[in-house]
Scaffold this motif. Structure first.
Motif, PDB file in Angstrom:
ATOM      1  N   GLY A 143       0.804  -1.216   0.000  1.00 37.43           N
ATOM      2  CA  GLY A 143       0.000   0.000   0.000  1.00 37.43           C
ATOM      3  C   GLY A 143       0.835   1.263   0.000  1.00 37.43           C
ATOM      4  O   GLY A 143       2.069   1.230   0.040  1.00 37.43           O
ATOM      5  N   LEU A 144       0.134   2.384  -0.054  1.00 46.80           N
ATOM      6  CA  LEU A 144       0.738   3.713  -0.029  1.00 46.80           C
ATOM      7  C   LEU A 144       0.188   4.508   1.147  1.00 46.80           C
ATOM      8  O   LEU A 144      -1.007   4.410   1.458  1.00 46.80           O
ATOM      9  CB  LEU A 144       0.450   4.467  -1.332  1.00 46.80           C
ATOM     10  N   THR A 145       1.061   5.310   1.771  1.00 43.79           N
ATOM     11  CA  THR A 145       0.664   6.126   2.919  1.00 43.79           C
ATOM     12  C   THR A 145       1.120   7.563   2.721  1.00 43.79           C
ATOM     13  O   THR A 145       2.274   7.913   3.009  1.00 43.79           O
ATOM     14  CB  THR A 145       1.286   5.581   4.223  1.00 43.79           C
ATOM     15  N   PRO A 146       0.258   8.450   2.228  1.00 40.10           N
ATOM     16  CA  PRO A 146       0.587   9.889   2.230  1.00 40.10           C
ATOM     17  C   PRO A 146       0.682  10.389   3.676  1.00 40.10           C
ATOM     18  O   PRO A 146      -0.064   9.933   4.554  1.00 40.10           O
ATOM     19  CB  PRO A 146      -0.597  10.526   1.491  1.00 40.10           C
ATOM     20  N   GLN A 147       1.608  11.333   3.906  1.00 39.94           N
ATOM     21  CA  GLN A 147       1.832  11.890   5.241  1.00 39.94           C
ATOM     22  C   GLN A 147       1.695  13.412   5.215  1.00 39.94           C
ATOM     23  O   GLN A 147       2.075  14.061   4.239  1.00 39.94           O
ATOM     24  CB  GLN A 147       3.244  11.577   5.734  1.00 39.94           C
ATOM     25  N   ILE A 148       1.177  13.945   6.302  1.00 44.27           N
ATOM     26  CA  ILE A 148       1.143  15.391   6.508  1.00 44.27           C
ATOM     27  C   ILE A 148       1.807  15.663   7.853  1.00 44.27           C
ATOM     28  O   ILE A 148       1.359  15.154   8.890  1.00 44.27           O
ATOM     29  CB  ILE A 148      -0.292  15.946   6.502  1.00 44.27           C
TER      30      ILE A 148
END
Length: 399
Positions: A143-148
């Motif tokens: 999977g992919l995990t965008p972070q802020i």
């Protein structure tokens, strides 16, 4: 104190960033799931299912690659027009993590957005109301995990993952599998959560960018060269007018200045003290350097320990105050714009207190000193890494 010292101090502040980063972090996430393959004919599930929960602990070998040990739970219920069922999946897994944000140099255009790529394997149990016993599963996930980045320690995570189940003997609804294949079931999950960095350093590996390459560093130094040369020249001009504080004798190169200021002097003779105020020329020159902001102590990112190359400034101020017992200074600490306002306020105060302690250790009376943490240096340009490095300082204000 010579031009070379100033140049070295400035270049160290501009080019060196020896900070370490936190390698450990924990995360907790919640969201929804949607199994798409692995049902008996006539059975279907909600779109989406509540809930999916997971959490994990991650270790980064460097700022690009690491491992995450995690566990999770998925609740699966019947959808519209489907026979009733209620199933649950519990799992543990080990995943490799790639920090795509650092691999692709996101830091060139953003400081607060990141992206993680993860994949791994795990084991789990599928059980529910229609199960006589739990079905043990093996699975592959990616999977992919965008972070802020919310702060240097806390990040918001948005994750989308796929789970491919093998060794699945029961469908998600609880019936026996009739068609055997490599991956029997497929489940999609979407979650939102928080990650917290663990450790004593200021930033996590996810947000740490490597030191500039030789060519980048050369470019930065070239841009700073004019500024360094100008500062060195100005300090050298002031320095040349000072009396040698160790011998109280006038250097040859300032003879003309002293002659003009106090009358004719023989070369290398002691300078007479002015009638008023009761101080010598050395004290007046030192005060002028301090007032105009030439005397500063610099710090590494997140640190309250002064850089070794800045300690000459502490000695300079200590000599001035010991030779001028009536003088007093406010020791003012500053921080750059990295981190929260609260953190930087405390850090700037700690820097000021650290320099006051060094001064008193050098024999300065504490009554001559006050301290103040001024927080973020708002005159610095947050987009310029060079200026942010120079903002991490303690300066002195004549009272």
């Amino acid at each position: 104190m010579r031009k070379q010292i100033l140049a070295l101090t400035a270049l160290v502040a501009l080019g060196a960033n020896a900070q370490e980063y936190n390698k450990w972090s924990i995360d907790v996430n919640g969201g929804v799931n949607k199994p798409t393959v692995g049902f008996t004919s006539g059975y279907a599930t909600k779109t989406p299912n509540l809930w999916t929960l997971n959490g994990g602990v991650r270790y980064m070998f460097n700022n690009k690659f690491g491992l995450r040990l995690a566990g999770g739970y998925d609740k699966i219920e019947e959808g519209k027009n489907s026979p009733k069922f209620n199933s649950n999946i519990w799992n543990v897994n080990l995943q490799a993590v790639a920090n795509v944000g650092r691999v692709l140099s996101f830091e060139d255009w953003t400081r607060d957005l990141g992206l993680l790529l993860h994949s791994g394997v795990g084991v789990g149990q599928l059980k529910g109301d229609n199960f006589s016993k739990a079905d043990n599963l093996g699975f592959f996930t990616f999977g992919l995990t965008p972070q802020i980045r919310l702060s240097n320690r806390v990040s918001l995570l948005l994750d989308g993952s796929v789970y491919l189940y093998a060794r699945q003997n029961r469908t998600f609804d609880g019936n026996a599998v009739t068609t055997k294949r490599g991956f029997q079931g497929t489940n999609f999950t979407g979650t939102i959560g928080l990650q917290v960095a663990l450790g004593r350093n200021l930033v996590h590996a996810d947000w740490y960018s490597q030191a500039a390459s030789d060519s980048q560093l050369a470019e930065r130094v070239a841009k700073a060269e004019n500024t360094v040369a100008e500062l060195a020249k100005r300090l050298e001009n002031k320095e040349d007018k000072m009396v040698d504080t160790n011998s109280n004798r006038v250097p040859d190169e300032v003879e003309n200045y002293i002659n003009e200021k106090y009358g004719s002097l023989a070369s290398n003779q002691a300078a007479p003290a002015p009638a008023a105020p009761a101080t010598n020329y050395s004290g007046q020159s030192a005060r002028e350097l301090i007032e105009k902001g030439y005397i500063n102590v610099y710090f590494d990112l997140g640190s309250a320990t002064p850089q070794v190359s800045s300690l000459w400034a502490v000695d300079f101020v200590a000599n001035y105050l010991k030779q001028n017992s009536g003088a007093s200074l406010n020791v003012a600490g500053y921080a750059d714009q990295e981190g929260s306002v609260k953190f930087n306020q405390k850090l700037s105060a700690r820097r000021a207190e650290a320099i006051k302690k060094l001064l008193t250790n050098r024999g300065v009376s504490a009554s001559q000193l006050s301290t103040e943490g001024k927080g973020v240096d708002k005159t610095s340009n947050v987009k310029s890494a060079n200026v942010r490095q120079l903002a991490r300082r303690v300066t002195f204000e004549v009272k």
